[in-house]
Design an enzyme around this catalytic site. Structure first.
Site, PDB file in Angstrom:
ATOM      1  N   CYS A 160      42.441  36.546  35.545  1.00 54.15           N
ATOM      2  CA  CYS A 160      41.311  37.475  35.540  1.00 54.15           C
ATOM      3  C   CYS A 160      40.219  36.888  34.658  1.00 54.15           C
ATOM      4  O   CYS A 160      40.231  37.071  33.442  1.00 54.15           O
ATOM      5  CB  CYS A 160      41.772  38.837  35.018  1.00 54.15           C
ATOM      6  SG  CYS A 160      40.523  40.117  35.139  1.00 54.15           S
ATOM      7  N   CYS A 354      33.464  42.618  43.000  1.00 58.81           N
ATOM      8  CA  CYS A 354      33.420  42.768  41.546  1.00 58.81           C
ATOM      9  C   CYS A 354      31.989  42.940  41.071  1.00 58.81           C
ATOM     10  O   CYS A 354      31.080  42.248  41.554  1.00 58.81           O
ATOM     11  CB  CYS A 354      34.044  41.546  40.866  1.00 58.81           C
ATOM     12  SG  CYS A 354      34.130  41.678  39.062  1.00 58.81           S
TER      13      CYS A 354
END
Length: 423
Positions: A160, A354
């Site tokens: 991540c 995102c």
């Protein structure tokens, strides 16, 4: 009556519980198990680490909100799962039986994989939990008193990367507002093969755009970086080329460092034979169901997704909000099907969307699907992303307090980005 237990009360577990309650009605029992008694909105942690948010603004007590919806809550750590007996055992020795188990624990933060790393060791910070973000803020205030070199980035096996980029630009923006940026050199050190890889093999022109942004903000970087050890104020880094050959050793000194760790599965889940891969991530089929234990489903960061591509320094694939939302919806639908005597038939999406804050602007990326070749791939920057991220925070926390189950990405984010849902 069936008993469905949701293990984890984060951005996957809480929505799963609310959707299960709405979908199944009151004839079935739903229980949420979480080690902590509070919800934390993890995407806001980079703001906490520079003092733009505090704990009270991004956390709340879980129990009253779940119980108002007729959902049980157990605030205990699960130490063992016995899938043969459909039972979990808590840290105090008590047990809980289930008919279906939904694993949404998120990851265990594997700081131990790099000697001297992590808040407990005291040499690097993290923004993966609100506790870690608060600790980072305390040291950030010390940095403001005695400025010096800052190192931000991601360790080997990290998956991540977005929060590392976010934190770098958020800190940059905060320092500029304080007119102190000139006294704080910054270096971004990442296991990614290039800036903007993001664990996705790049999205659109993410490499060019992020490299340009980092140059404009006077940030240096080291990619293909394997951090091997961290001492107080010093990071030891091996740099590799595209072929996986080590080309340089670095000893980088710093006054402050935030490095995202590798993720692994939580211990209780990882210990179940046949449930997980070697790093403890849960195997799921196309319906989010474990192939070995058919009454166990899983969603979010804790599931096993292969890397998008092989990289010289190991990197994982991220699980973004849209993916998690769609996995949860698929799980709820499929459990309902099973309770009605039908077969699971709904699949989660592997599309990646995102919104990344950059302090006073932001960047959005869309990868449909996550693994190339893609139907849609773009990366765009603008003030609107910064504003959208703030709105998303407020809306999501309000949604979790109210206990509504409407899909945020389906209803709002996709429309805002001007795209249709693609499987």
């Amino acid at each position: 009556m069936a008993h469905i237990v949701v293990l984890g009360a984060g951005t996957g577990g809480m929505p799963a519980a609310y959707e299960l309650r709405e979908e199944l009605g009151r004839e079935h029992e739903v229980t949420v198990v979480n080690e902590r008694d509070y919800f934390q909105f993890v995407p806001s942690n980079p703001w906490v680490a520079v003092g733009w948010r505090d704990r009270a603004s991004i956390t709340f007590d879980i129990r009253p909100h779940l119980e108002r919806k007729g959902i049980n809550f157990v605030a205990k750590r699960c130490d063992k799962i016995d899938p043969a007996a459909n039972t979990m055992t808590f840290s105090d020795g008590e047990t809980l039986k289930y008919d279906y188990l939904v694993i949404a624990t998120g990851p265990r933060l594997a700081f131990e994989e790099v000697e001297g790393a992590g808040p407990d060791a005291g040499n690097t910070h993290s923004v993966c939990t609100v506790d870690h973000a608060e600790s980072a803020y305390e040291d950030y205030k010390k940095l403001l008193e005695e400025p010096g070199h800052v190192v931000i980035g991601a360790m080997p096996f990290a998956s991540c990367f977005g929060p590392a980029y976010e934190f770098a630009f958020i800190m940059d923006a905060d320092l500029r507002k304080r007119k102190m940026r000139d006294r704080v050199p910054m270096t971004f050190i990442t296991s990614e093969p290039y800036i903007g890889h993001l664990g996705l093999g790049g999205v659109g022109d993410s490499q060019g755009m992020l490299e340009s942004e980092m140059r404009n903000h006077h940030m240096k970087w080291i990619t293909n970086a394997k951090v091997t050890k961290v001492e107080a104020g010093k990071m030891f880094v091996e740099e590799y080329d595209k072929g996986g050959n080590k080309v340089k050793d670095h000893e980088v000194t710093f006054k402050f460092s935030m490095m995202l760790p590798a993720f692994k599965g939580v211990d209780a889940v990882m210990a179940v034979e046949g449930l997980c891969n070697p790093r403890g991530f849960v195997f799921v089929d196309e319906y989010q169901r474990n192939p070995t234990y058919k009454n166990i489903y899983s969603a979010g960061v804790c599931i096993a997704i292969p890397p998008v591509e092989a990289t010289p320094v190991p990197t994982g694939a991220p699980k973004t909000g849209y993916m998690i939302e769609s996995m949860v919806t698929a799980i709820v639908h499929n459990i309902h099907n099973e309770l009605d005597g039908k077969q699971p038939d709904q699949k989660g999406t592997w599309n990646a969307i995102c919104l990344a804050d950059m302090g006073d602007t932001g960047a959005a990326f869309v990868a449909l699907p996550q693994i190339p070749p893609r139907n849609v791939a773009w990366f765009k920057k603008g003030k609107w992303v910064h504003m959208a991220k703030i709105a998303f925070e407020k809306y999501f926390i309000r949604k979790m307090k109210k206990g509504t189950s409407e899909p945020i990405y389906e209803k709002y984010i996709l429309k805002m980005l001007g795209i249709n849902r693609l499987k």
